[in-house]
Design an enzyme around this catalytic site. Structure first.
Site, mmCIF file in Angstrom:
data_model
loop_
_atom_site.group_PDB
_atom_site.id
_atom_site.type_symbol
_atom_site.label_atom_id
_atom_site.label_comp_id
_atom_site.label_asym_id
_atom_site.label_seq_id
_atom_site.Cartn_x
_atom_site.Cartn_y
_atom_site.Cartn_z
ATOM 1 N N GLY A 220 -0.161 4.488 -0.149
ATOM 2 C CA GLY A 220 -0.831 5.385 0.454
ATOM 3 C C GLY A 220 -2.442 6.381 -0.297
ATOM 4 O O GLY A 220 -2.780 5.570 -0.869
ATOM 5 N N ALA A 221 -1.966 7.496 0.122
ATOM 6 C CA ALA A 221 -2.778 8.402 -1.602
ATOM 7 C C ALA A 221 -2.349 7.782 -2.826
ATOM 8 O O ALA A 221 -2.665 7.634 -3.776
ATOM 9 C CB ALA A 221 -2.681 9.572 -1.703
ATOM 10 N N GLY A 222 -0.728 7.084 -2.795
ATOM 11 C CA GLY A 222 -0.362 6.656 -4.033
ATOM 12 C C GLY A 222 -1.250 5.977 -5.519
ATOM 13 O O GLY A 222 -0.934 5.370 -5.630
ATOM 14 N N GLY A 223 -1.570 4.896 -4.264
ATOM 15 C CA GLY A 223 -2.733 3.445 -4.330
ATOM 16 C C GLY A 223 -1.243 1.907 -3.753
ATOM 17 O O GLY A 223 -1.078 2.417 -3.146
ATOM 18 N N GLY B 58 -5.439 0.029 6.008
ATOM 19 C CA GLY B 58 -4.502 -0.867 5.981
ATOM 20 C C GLY B 58 -5.489 -2.073 6.183
ATOM 21 O O GLY B 58 -5.457 -2.961 5.282
ATOM 22 N N ASP B 59 -6.761 -1.900 7.308
ATOM 23 C CA ASP B 59 -7.170 -2.954 7.945
ATOM 24 C C ASP B 59 -8.621 -3.684 6.847
ATOM 25 O O ASP B 59 -8.048 -4.373 6.284
ATOM 26 C CB ASP B 59 -7.641 -3.003 9.307
ATOM 27 C CG ASP B 59 -6.594 -3.195 9.789
ATOM 28 O OD1 ASP B 59 -5.625 -2.829 9.496
ATOM 29 O OD2 ASP B 59 -6.734 -1.927 10.930
ATOM 30 N N SER C 95 0.564 -1.068 -0.037
ATOM 31 C CA SER C 95 0.285 0.009 0.263
ATOM 32 C C SER C 95 0.566 1.302 -0.177
ATOM 33 O O SER C 95 1.993 0.848 0.545
ATOM 34 C CB SER C 95 -1.348 -0.316 1.112
ATOM 35 O OG SER C 95 -0.273 -0.071 2.443
#
Ligand SMILES: O=P(O)(O)OC[C@H]1O[C@](O)(CO)[C@@H](O)[C@H]1O
Length: 299
Positions: A215-218, A244-245, A213
């Site tokens: 973050g906002a980067g997908g 993340g969960d 993951s």
């Protein structure tokens, strides 16, 4: 059912404040207090999506009792294994003012004995034999060896997802899990280098696929069917705790339903983003989910 395993269950406390005043008195606006730990959050999201789940893990003492009471109040089916030590509390301080930020304080959790761990392993093996998918996630309490996720994966006939950090992440591939899901920082700590290199290294060590993951980067997924990217249409603002969960819940759903990788990743990425818009870990915002889902670009 999808079995979620949280070895270090927690009573999750979330404080909402406009901004923290360090070295001062902070008056808390909203307080949320409920059963948590990563696998519990995964189970909450799956339940909200209509899937049958079973929550297991280790909990004990008065805090463990509070966790079990809250699981029952939330009607989350559970088969928690009782340990002697007192379970932990985690604190998320969510600043909702001009500069939104979330700061976490995660206690280490109870000390688990060798006898407790051996008995839990038997308990786990019986549950895992009935599962369609198993999710192993979160930190390990004291006394649990760093390769315990690899041990549990090796006992599991169903597909396994591991979401871990530090040494448990480093050891995880040896259990040949179906998916390992670190975030970019966790992956870089385990295997220095760019995310794609790190993901390939975890595959070389035994993981069938690795979903990172960003973050906002997908998402970045390195799988036996190729490498995929999920790109988000925009950054969702809010509390990233539990994102993340929620993402892992999407991956578990995809594995249970045999969804092809592109669709599996699209749903996982959308659930992760939708969780940021919800104030408490384990929840997601259905409107954000519906808005983001069709706009995620998979390559
Ligand atoms: O087991 P840890 O890595 O300490 O993470 C647990 C914490 O993470 C969260 O699941 C959020 O992902 C919280 O619910 C909190 O319990």
């Amino acid at each position: 059912m999808i079995l979620t395993v949280t070895l270090n269950m927690a009573l999750d406390v979330t404080y909402q404040v406009p901004a923290v005043e360090w070295d001062g008195v902070n008056r808390v606006g909203a307080v949320h207090r409920r059963a948590g730990g990563k696998g519990v959050n995964v189970a909450r999201v799956l339940t909200a999506l209509g899937r049958e789940v079973l929550v297991t893990g280790l909990a004990g003492g008065p805090t463990g009792q509070a966790i079990e009471d809250d699981l029952a109040a939330a009607e989350l089916p559970s088969a928690v294994f009782a340990v002697e030590g007192d379970s932990r509390t985690t604190l998320a301080v969510s600043e909702t003012g001009e500069r939104p930020a979330t700061t976490l304080f995660n206690e280490p959790g109870p000390e688990v004995t060798g006898e407790e761990l051996a008995a839990f392993t038997r308990h786990y093996a019986a549950l895992a034999g009935r599962a369609e998918v198993v999710v192993l996630s979160g930190s390990l309490p004291r006394g649990v060896p760093a390769d315990f996720y690899a041990t549990l994966s090796g006992l599991t006939p169903a597909p396994v997802i591991v979401d871990a950090d530090g040494d448990p992440l480093r050891h995880a591939p040896r259990g040949r899990p179906t998916v390992v899901k670190p975030n970019a920082e966790e992956l870089a700590r385990a295997v220095p280098g760019a995310p794609e290199e790190g993901a390939r290294a975890l595959r070389d060590q035994g993981a069938e696929s690795v979903v990172v993951s960003l973050g906002a980067g997908g998402l970045l997924a390195v799988t036996g069917e190729g490498t995929f990217r999920a790109r988000m249409p925009y950054a969702v603002r809010g509390n990233p705790t539990g994102a993340g969960d929620s993402l892992v819940a999407g991956l578990a759903l995809g594995l249970a339903e045999g969804t092809p990788w592109p669709e599996r990743l699209r749903r996982a990425a959308a659930l992760g983003a939708a969780a940021v818009a919800a104030p408490v870990a384990g929840d997601f915002d259905r409107d954000v989910y519906a808005a983001v889902l069709p706009r995620i670009v998979i390559t």
